[in-house]
Design a protein around this motif. Structure first.
Motif: not given
Lengths: 454, 454
Positions: A391-396, A401-404, A441-454
């Protein structure tokens, strides 16, 4: 000091090696000899090197692990390297969620058939329970493997099969047989991360060729063969890891033709064969077992606890591989374990088990793709089988970092660059759809992605 | 199944033909439909027929008579090299006599305890039967090993132990970790032949030091260290293989001092520990686990079919070795097998098993020494334990030639020079006293010796 530490860590210098003379290192690094003297004295005080009167400085055996495969730090703090996913997944807390791990949940495996086989083995003679077994391994299991290979159009004589301690051990044995430090090996980019870890242990140069939904990018593949003159190509067909793609017949033919033209040996890892819903082109099927070495294992569909892999290759190679396996392990898999595996595969229930797995995986693929889409992760393709989804993550977003970040919430993800020799998969992640049942799983990943992409 | 097999064999059904429907065949043969379903499933598992979803069962193009895998291709013609004894012993006919093999007869092993452990494991949860297990291996078994090492005066923290696929795999992992092609390694002369096979696979220079009844010849040992600057010394203490000797405390101390002075890493293989009738000096006991890496296995006293070995070493080395074992094998022993081994070792019966083994072996040592004496083979020493007896043949006899001749009479012997880096043991043979119960062995050996000495 950093120069010497670096050379020890990278194994340029190993235990017992003589260090450069003070004058030589001073000249090389452009610092004064007195600075080098000071640095060497401190390294002696640290026990990294030692002085031998009149003969210079030497690296201590007890300094650092000479083979710097990874930093010697607790897995949780280590860099995200090709070992990261394995060690996180293998040593995970029972409560952890493992969308990044490379195997099925225990309750998807044929445990009852294994229990039946174990009880049957407990009733057999002493020999099966205590003896080393033959150098090639269980006759019953090799007969089954022969039939399966024949069904793929690969005819094997009895002296063309060798059982090994695992599928990875099978690849390692062949690598020890054909590779020397400094050789070049071609892999897919992305490829199974442990191919990179294993090849690193063999101290070879790893070159990746971009992988497309129908197999390797053939123009790039041919260009790399011409430019790099590799000894070996390691791939897994059937279903590709991590993408779940299937090589097309045309690409398989062109890949094999190019490898033949450049006289390259091929290791074809077919560990996901049983997950393929339809016949898939195999290099071994096109080549026979001339330059292709076919390896496999039953860890994904029967049991990873009953460890067993196999090698199908040219008879003369098998003879050499038997010697090597005796020298390096005094044999392959546990004979007791392989008898149980053979019993499960021979039982009529195995086909039903695989058909049910394929049904469950097809459902899980669809559900996971939807759930990922809702958090902005787009499948690269929708695989026709197996448990991998690339799967490809959103831009940015950076998948390492998401895995960490996800690890803090006890979610073990598989960031793309552990699969990429060129480090160009930073926006990708591999998902095991059979391990993605929990919405957390998806809640945690979404949070981790948001923390980067804002 | 016989009905269908018969029709395929007699070409009534040929490749691609559709089989009778389950109901039709049930009616025709007068068995229940469920019996036909089971038969068809088994035929599918065998690769004789295949199912096409929704359209029934068809004869496979690859429906071949089972391959004659039973008869193995044993390399009877090969030179008598360090692999000769292993391959002859492992692939021997069941009727062959094996005075040269390196393990106990099956009926000397604790098969009942293993059966009990297997049945217990079959009752446990799915995870133990199908999962990969942790990177270090079974906690239960590591606890037991820790206690056993502590009894030898070797304190280990939990992060100093790693389970491996076998004792040989343990040595191989450490060698991959510390050695590079071209390095020099010191071994005893004679030493376990597979040390030589393994080190050959690592492409290192092997230097032997003469072994005396109290350990290495210390003057020669010190001279070799000074002259050759070796990286590693590989030995097995406890009971030495092939001689059955025990190193003296004084020699162990001087050997360790010399190795420390020259900064050499040590692999101490303790596989015969449980056969020692009394505490034996260990380098690991004198050194702790600083430069000594202690390895062991349970193949000689529990089971060689439940393959499992271990490494006890410095914590920072264990971290690197875990990575290496993941890269090269994606794990060590079968978790299922190690749980069974742990159960046997933890059971109260194990101590009694070992005590009885020691009694039986002591008796066998005496009887074998007498029988050998009668055909002119003189024991080098009378070992205080274990199953090895190192015997010297009469003047003019070459043990390699004797072994070749004896093989014709299905007696597998272990000629001395496979143990000797310097090739100076041509008059010696290793005898496994537990495998010397049949008088035919001595008759065959006497004939083979006579054919040379006249």
């Amino acid at each position: 000091m950093q120069v010497i530490r670096g050379r020890v860590a990278s194994r340029v210098l190993v235990a017992g090696d003589r260090l450069p003379s003070i004058r030589a290192l001073a000249a090389e690094t452009g610092v004064s000899p007195s600075t080098v003297v000071e640095a060497y004295d401190r390294l002696v005080a640290e026990g990294v090197i030692r002085a031998r009167r009149g003969s210079g400085f030497y690296v201590c055996a007890t300094a650092l692990p000479p083979l710097a495969l990874a930093q010697e730090i607790a897995p949780k703090e280590r860099d995200i390297d090709p070992f990261w996913v394995s060690r996180q997944s293998l040593d995970a807390d029972p409560q952890a969620l493992k969308p990044g791990c490379g195997w099925l949940p225990a309750d998807w495996m044929p445990a009852e058939a294994i229990r039946k086989g174990m009880r049957a083995l407990a009733r057999s003679g002493d020999g099966a329970l205590v003896d080393y077994g033959s150098t090639r391994g269980s006759v019953a299991l090799r007969r089954i493997i022969s039939r399966r290979l024949a069904a793929d159009g690969v005819e094997t004589a009895p002296d063309q099969l060798l059982l090994t301690a695992s599928g990875t051990s099978a690849i390692d044995l062949v690598c020890r047989f054909v590779l020397r430090p400094g050789d070049t090996v071609v892999v897919d980019d992305p490829c199974y991360f442990n191919f990179r870890a294993l090849l690193r242990a063999h101290q070879v140069k790893i070159v990746g060729v971009p992988y497309t939904p129908s197999g390797p990018d053939i123009e790039r593949f041919e260009a790399v063969l011409a430019a790099e003159r590799p000894k070996l190509y390691v791939t897994n067909n059937g279903l590709h890891n991590p993408t779940g793609a299937m090589v097309s017949a045309q690409t398989a033919h062109r890949v094999l033709s190019a490898l033949t033209a450049h006289d390259v040996t091929i290791i074809e890892d077919d560990i996901f064969a049983d997950f393929a819903p339809e016949p898939v082109p195999h290099l071994a099927g096109l080549d026979g077992l001339d330059r292709v070495v076919r390896i496999g294992s039953f860890s994904k569909t029967v049991s990873a606890s009953l460890r067993c892999g196999y090698i199908a290759a040219r008879p003369d190679w098998i003879e050499g591989l038997i010697d090597l396996q005796i020298a390096a392990g005094f044999g392959g898999p546990s004979p007791a374990a392989t008898e149980i595996v053979a019993g499960v595969l021979a039982g009529g229930g195995y086909r039903r088990h695989i058909e049910e797995l394929q049904r469950k995986l097809a459902r899980a693929q669809g559900e996971t793709a939807v759930a990922l889409g809702q958090i902005g992760i787009e499948p690269w393709i929708l695989p026709r089988g197996g448990f991998n989804l690339w799967g490809q993550l959103p831009d940015g977003a950076d998948s390492a970092q998401v895995a960490r970040t996800a690890l803090v919430d006890a979610v073990i993800a598989a960031p793309g660059n552990v699969y990429s020799a060129s480090g160009t998969a930073g926006r990708f992640m591999r998902f095991n759809v059979a391990q993605c049942g929990d919405p957390k799983i998806f809640a945690v990943l979404e949070k981790a992605i948001r923390s980067q992409t804002g």
